[in-house]
Design a protein around this motif. Structure first.
Motif, short mmCIF file in Angstrom:
data_model
loop_
_atom_site.label_atom_id
_atom_site.label_comp_id
_atom_site.label_asym_id
_atom_site.label_seq_id
_atom_site.Cartn_x
_atom_site.Cartn_y
_atom_site.Cartn_z
N GLY A 162 -6.38 55.87 -7.28
CA GLY A 162 -7.04 56.42 -6.51
C GLY A 162 -8.18 55.89 -7.03
N PHE A 163 -9.50 56.49 -6.66
CA PHE A 163 -10.80 56.23 -5.98
C PHE A 163 -11.75 57.62 -6.15
CE2 PHE A 163 -8.72 53.62 -3.63
CZ PHE A 163 -9.00 52.00 -4.38
N GLU A 164 -12.97 57.51 -6.64
CA GLU A 164 -14.26 58.62 -6.91
C GLU A 164 -14.37 58.75 -5.30
OE1 GLU A 164 -14.58 61.05 -8.61
OE2 GLU A 164 -13.88 60.44 -10.47
N ARG A 165 -14.52 59.26 -4.64
CA ARG A 165 -15.38 59.59 -3.75
C ARG A 165 -16.88 58.68 -3.83
NH1 ARG A 165 -13.64 64.34 0.51
NH2 ARG A 165 -11.22 64.94 -0.90
N THR A 166 -17.45 59.28 -4.14
CA THR A 166 -19.22 58.08 -4.70
C THR A 166 -18.27 56.94 -4.54
OG1 THR A 166 -18.83 58.62 -7.44
CG2 THR A 166 -19.73 60.87 -5.61
N GLU A 167 -17.97 56.85 -5.32
CA GLU A 167 -17.61 55.16 -6.21
C GLU A 167 -17.40 54.32 -4.29
OE1 GLU A 167 -13.74 52.25 -7.71
OE2 GLU A 167 -13.65 55.02 -7.96
N MET A 168 -16.26 55.37 -3.53
CA MET A 168 -16.11 54.10 -1.86
C MET A 168 -17.36 54.28 -1.11
SD MET A 168 -13.75 53.28 -0.25
CE MET A 168 -11.93 53.67 -1.72
N HIS A 169 -17.86 55.28 -0.95
CA HIS A 169 -18.77 55.99 -0.31
C HIS A 169 -20.40 54.12 -0.97
CE1 HIS A 169 -22.83 57.27 1.37
NE2 HIS A 169 -22.17 58.77 1.30
N GLN A 170 -20.44 54.14 -2.47
CA GLN A 170 -20.56 53.45 -2.58
C GLN A 170 -20.33 51.59 -2.41
OE1 GLN A 170 -24.14 53.13 -3.89
NE2 GLN A 170 -24.02 50.75 -4.58
N ALA A 171 -19.45 51.75 -2.40
CA ALA A 171 -18.57 50.39 -1.38
C ALA A 171 -19.27 50.13 -0.03
CB ALA A 171 -17.52 50.78 -1.96
N PHE A 172 -18.74 51.38 0.71
CA PHE A 172 -19.17 51.20 2.20
C PHE A 172 -20.99 50.70 2.51
CE2 PHE A 172 -16.56 53.96 5.28
CZ PHE A 172 -14.75 52.72 4.67
N THR A 173 -21.23 51.35 1.24
CA THR A 173 -22.97 51.04 1.38
C THR A 173 -23.36 49.54 1.19
OG1 THR A 173 -23.53 53.07 1.05
CG2 THR A 173 -25.73 51.72 0.83
N GLU A 174 -22.85 49.47 0.87
CA GLU A 174 -22.39 47.71 -0.59
C GLU A 174 -22.07 46.51 0.97
OE1 GLU A 174 -21.77 46.65 -4.45
OE2 GLU A 174 -22.14 48.64 -4.82
N ALA A 175 -21.41 47.06 1.61
CA ALA A 175 -21.28 46.44 2.61
C ALA A 175 -22.01 46.66 3.92
CB ALA A 175 -19.43 46.60 2.69
N GLY A 176 -22.65 47.34 4.38
CA GLY A 176 -23.18 47.70 4.55
C GLY A 176 -23.28 48.82 5.87
N PHE A 177 -22.25 49.17 5.69
CA PHE A 177 -22.50 50.64 6.70
C PHE A 177 -23.26 51.71 6.62
CE2 PHE A 177 -17.94 48.33 6.23
CZ PHE A 177 -17.69 48.55 7.78
N ASP A 178 -23.64 52.58 7.69
CA ASP A 178 -24.29 53.71 7.49
C ASP A 178 -23.76 54.71 8.12
OD1 ASP A 178 -26.54 52.33 7.25
OD2 ASP A 178 -26.41 51.69 9.21
N ARG A 179 -24.39 56.09 8.21
CA ARG A 179 -23.79 57.70 9.11
C ARG A 179 -22.38 57.66 7.84
NH1 ARG A 179 -24.96 55.89 15.40
NH2 ARG A 179 -27.28 56.50 14.45
N ILE A 180 -22.27 57.41 6.41
CA ILE A 180 -20.73 57.11 5.91
C ILE A 180 -20.48 58.68 5.59
CG2 ILE A 180 -19.78 56.64 4.29
CD1 ILE A 180 -22.17 54.59 3.59
N HIS A 181 -19.57 59.15 5.83
CA HIS A 181 -19.16 60.61 5.34
C HIS A 181 -17.54 60.74 5.14
CE1 HIS A 181 -19.05 60.77 9.58
NE2 HIS A 181 -17.71 61.24 9.47
N ASP A 182 -17.73 61.69 4.33
CA ASP A 182 -15.94 61.83 4.09
C ASP A 182 -15.39 63.26 4.30
OD1 ASP A 182 -17.35 62.01 1.08
OD2 ASP A 182 -15.61 64.11 1.17
N VAL A 183 -13.75 63.77 4.36
CA VAL A 183 -13.72 64.49 4.93
C VAL A 183 -12.36 64.77 3.61
CG1 VAL A 183 -14.11 65.24 7.10
CG2 VAL A 183 -11.93 63.93 7.18
N THR A 184 -11.31 65.46 3.24
CA THR A 184 -10.02 65.53 2.58
C THR A 184 -8.91 65.33 4.05
OG1 THR A 184 -11.17 67.02 1.35
CG2 THR A 184 -8.33 66.68 1.67
N ALA A 185 -8.66 64.68 4.29
CA ALA A 185 -7.58 64.27 5.47
C ALA A 185 -6.25 64.83 5.26
CB ALA A 185 -7.58 63.12 5.41
N ALA A 186 -5.38 64.76 3.84
CA ALA A 186 -3.93 65.43 3.54
C ALA A 186 -3.89 65.50 2.11
CB ALA A 186 -3.53 64.17 3.50
N GLU A 187 -3.39 67.08 2.27
CA GLU A 187 -3.00 67.60 0.72
C GLU A 187 -1.35 67.28 0.45
OE1 GLU A 187 -6.19 70.88 0.30
OE2 GLU A 187 -4.10 70.95 0.25
N VAL A 188 -0.75 66.91 -0.63
CA VAL A 188 0.14 66.07 -0.69
C VAL A 188 0.32 67.39 -2.60
CG1 VAL A 188 2.27 65.18 -0.87
CG2 VAL A 188 0.38 64.53 -0.49
#
Ligand SMILES: C[S@@+](CC[C@H](N)C(=O)[O-])C[C@H]1O[C@@H](n2cnc3c(N)ncnc32)[C@H](O)[C@@H]1O
Length: 215
Positions: A162-188
């Motif tokens: 799995g990934f910490e959301r902060t880690e994925m958010h940071q990876a998106f930022t490093e790749a140049g993306f903006d307007r980054i946000h997250d939601v919970t999409a599924a629960e199992v």
């Protein structure tokens, strides 16, 4: 195939028999539809599309979608669905990052579900996605929140527990993306080998390649 690589070809024909997988793809597609303004002129890519569980839910809502995967077996299953259902806006493409292949093309939307935990280097791939997107284009990645290595019964081929959301958010930022946000999409909820029944959550991280502002 290296020792730690999961053989998705072998699993392809039975992939869709797991109701949990089908539901997860459905939940992830619902979240994408709710949070990204899809339209029928969009060119989309589903990276790590597998048998197309997510691809085929998004397909009717966009202009075209390319299913990209490193498993020929998975793509063969998707191709059979495309032919059987006479779908004319879905293509398939065999791309294996581990063999040095790279996604290319020009897209308005890139989606990926439950694939990133199998990939070693996330930021370089996100940078490639950024290059492939047109200005204003969207990226959305669904994957597990930290799972302590318990989600899969067999962790062969699993590089990230799995990934910490902060880690994925940071990876998106490093790749140049903006307007980054997250939601919970599924629960199992599922039984685990070590810890009895456990609840796992899947995030959807969304970003945008913003349009250049000219003064
Ligand atoms: C857990 S499956 C998810 C499939 C599909 N997105 C779904 O939700 O049913 C991960 C997929 O990623 C693909 N994959 C794994 N490593 C890859 C790589 N290095 N390059 C491209 N695809 C890869 C696998 O072949 C597999 O189809």
């Amino acid at each position: 195939m290296s020792d730690n690589k999961r053989d998705f070809d072998k699993e392809a024909d039975q992939w869709d028999d797991n109701p949990g997988r089908v539901k997860m793809a459905s939940d992830v597609s619902d979240a994408i539809i709710l949070h990204i303004p899809l339209n029928t002129s969009m060119r989309a890519m589903d990276f790590g599309c597998g048998t197309g569980l997510l691809t085929l839910r998004i397909a009717p809502l966009v202009g075209s979608i390319a299913g990209v995967d490193s498993s020929q077996g998975m793509l063969d299953v998707l191709r059979r669905k495309i032919l059987k259902q006479k779908i004319n806006n879905v293509t398939t493409s065999l791309i294996d990052l581990d063999k040095g292949d790279a996604p290319a093309g020009n897209y308005d939307l890139i989606v990926s579900s439950m694939t990133f935990h199998h990939l070693e280097k996330i930021v370089p791939l996100l940078k490639l996605f950024h290059e492939c997107l047109s200005p204003g284009g969207y990226i959305s990645v669904a994957d597990l929140d930290p799972d302590d290595g318990l989600f899969h019964n067999d962790n062969k081929g699993v590089i990230h527990f799995g990934f910490e959301r902060t880690e994925m958010h940071q990876a998106f930022t490093e790749a140049g993306f903006d307007r980054i946000h997250d939601v919970t999409a599924a629960e199992v909820e599922k039984p685990t080998i070590k810890n009895g029944i456990r609840r796992f959550t899947v995030f959807l991280m969304i970003g945008q390649k913003t349009k250049a502002v000219h003064f």
